[in-house]
Design an enzyme around this catalytic site. Structure first.
Site, short mmCIF file in Angstrom:
data_model
loop_
_atom_site.label_atom_id
_atom_site.label_comp_id
_atom_site.label_asym_id
_atom_site.label_seq_id
_atom_site.Cartn_x
_atom_site.Cartn_y
_atom_site.Cartn_z
N GLU A 1 1.97 -0.28 7.70
CA GLU A 1 1.94 -1.48 8.10
C GLU A 1 3.75 -1.75 7.46
O GLU A 1 3.63 -2.33 6.60
CB GLU A 1 1.20 -2.53 6.60
N GLU B 1 -7.56 0.43 6.02
CA GLU B 1 -8.67 -0.15 4.38
C GLU B 1 -8.80 -0.74 5.49
O GLU B 1 -8.85 -1.69 6.06
CB GLU B 1 -7.01 -0.51 4.61
O1 IFM Z 1 -3.04 -2.16 -1.66
C1 IFM Z 1 -2.50 -3.24 -0.26
C2 IFM Z 1 -1.92 -1.67 0.27
O2 IFM Z 1 -0.84 -0.87 -0.12
C3 IFM Z 1 -1.80 -2.06 1.78
N1 IFM Z 1 -2.33 -2.94 2.58
C4 IFM Z 1 -3.00 -3.74 2.07
C5 IFM Z 1 -3.54 -3.24 0.52
C6 IFM Z 1 -4.15 -4.73 -0.45
O3 IFM Z 1 -2.97 -5.67 -0.56
#
Ligand code: IFM
Length: 451
Positions: A178, A356
């Site tokens: 990210e 994710e």
């Molecule tokens: O916890 C975070 C992660 O580190 C990166 N993506 C989003 C998740 C939830 O906010």
């Protein structure tokens, strides 16, 4: 209710079966779970410094101990086995390997990941690595952070060091997690480390992170050209609230100006004109940057949580009748299918992993110690199904990582926002399977979602 036509109708139930080699996993990140912030020679990261600065994190929480995974990793791998995970996505802490960000290697840090990877392989769980999930070396930040081009090369050197040590056992390598959050929240919004509030710097950081990704990809491939290299982007769908032309236009403009920030340079080799207009111009681009950034990737990681909705007036802040998670994000699983299809239409996509997806909810521990997190379970169920439907639409999704394996340090929110499918009692470090965890284990065992 009539079963969804795209699932396999088995009487009153519908079964969504995944391809036999679908990579079911769960994800974590070093700073969010490891703890041991200054043990065995580890250097300080920007997140150590930030969380130790009063007023930055809810409840003054820090990642000093987190889930104590640095010491409890064997127990955590046993939990992964109970889940039946095919893969585990984790990140490496750069300052644990290189305390000064560059130069002297901390062998103890490398040894930690070496043991972890060995144990994962022994448990038949594929390690899926992310080289940078935000815990940037503090000392390199003091030398300009992601705005200093030397640090992009230091990142590539770090990538090569880790690849040389672990590349014989890990085939899938994500460079950066990210980059948008690092640039926007870390350098523009200031609510994340390093806490700057400078839009022009943020724009440059976004570009430099892509160059760093490109340099690291070359470094990884320089060690072993057979390794699969990609990057992980967080993408929110931009939906129109209705079919009014102005609503559709607003959603389209929002997508073009912000959601293409990384997709366009990485997958097309140039910035979208609407994005350039939105950020007030191009960042400083050096000769060769765009070629580095747009070099072929072996996979794209997509982190999906929610969407933005637009009507004729603009952004819809509160969607009537919608469900929201504890962190304030709308639950809208069909947006994931739309997002995957849009990406597939707009870009020539490499294979995709959902790296994710998950949800924070306020969990309640029942008197018998169980956690009936039905809303999280339902969130995951809906998103699994929408992913399967997108695959039927023709999107090449190869795997899915639930965020997160464990409740953990949720950045500026501290430990209050729990995303885990396994609960962590942060006083005792006890791990407890939530209902969602048991349910995910069943999905992986069956390789199917049945409703
Ligand atoms: O916890 C975070 C992660 O580190 C990166 N993506 C989003 C998740 C939830 O906010």
């Amino acid at each position: 209710m009539a079963p969804n036509v795209q699932g396999l109708d088995i009487g009153t139930m519908t079964k969504y079966t995944f391809p036999h080699n679908f990579l079911w996993g769960a994800a974590t990140a070093s700073y969010q779970i490891e703890g041991a912030w200054n043990e065995d020679g580890k250097g300080e990261s920007v997140w150590d410094r930030f969380s130790h600065t009063p007023g930055k994190i809810a409840n003054a929480d820090t990642g000093d101990v987190a889930c104590d995974h640095y010491h409890r990793w064997r127990e955590d791998i046993a939990l992964m086995r109970q889940l039946g995970l095919k893969a585990y996505r984790f990140s490496v802490s750069w300052p644990r390997i290189l305390p000064a960000g560059v130069g002297r290697v901390n062998e103890a840090g490398l040894d930690f990941y070496d043991r972890l990877v060995d144990a994962l392989c022994a448990a038949n769980i594929e390690p899926f690595i992310t080289l940078h999930h935000w815990d940037f070396p503090q000392i390199l930040y003091e030398q300009g952070g992601w705005t200093n081009r030397d640090n992009l090369h230091h990142f590539a050197d770090y990538a090569a060091i880790v690849t040389k040590r672990l590349g014989d056992r890990i085939s899938r390598w994500a460079t950066i997690n990210e980059p948008g959050v690092i640039a926007w929240d870390g350098y523009i919004g200031g609510e994340h480390a390093p806490g700057e509030q400078d839009p022009l710097k943020g724009r440059q950081v976004a570009h430099n992170l892509m160059v760093a990704h490109g340099l690291a990809a070359q470094a990884i491939r320089g060690v072993d050209s057979n390794l699969q290299v990609g990057i992980v982007l967080n993408q929110w769908m931009a939906d129109a609230a209705d079919d009014q032309p102005q609503s559709i236009k607003n959603a389209g403009q929002a997508w073009d100006s912000s959601e293409t920030t990384f997709l366009h340079p990485i997958l097309k080799g140039y910035y979208h004109p609407a994005q350039v207009e939105w950020t007030g111009g191009l960042p400083e681009i050096q000769p060769g940057d765009m070629a580095l950034i747009s070099q072929k990737m072996d996979f794209l990681g997509i982190n999906f949580y929610s969407r933005n909705l637009y009507n004729a007036k603009g952004h819809v802040d509160e969607v009537p009748g919608a469900e929201y998670t504890a962190i304030g994000w709308e639950v809208c699983a069909p947006a994931l299918r739309r997002l995957l299809n849009k990406l597939n239409r707009d870009y020539s996509l490499p294979p995709v992993y959902i790296t994710e997806n998950g949800a924070a909810f306020q969990d309640v521990v029942a008197a018998d110690g169980s956690i009936h997190d039905s809303r999280r379970l339902d969130y995951l169920r809906q998103h699994f199904i929408q992913t399967r439907l997108a695959m039927q639409d023709g999107v090449d999704v190869r795997g899915y990582f639930v965020w997160s394996l464990l409740d953990n340090f949720e950045w500026a929110e501290g430990y209050n926002k729990r995303f885990g499918i396994i609960r962590v009692d942060f006083d005792t470090q006890q791990r407890i399977f939530k209902d969602s965890g048991a349910w995910v284990a069943g999905v992986i065992r069956d390789n199917a979602v049945t409703i």
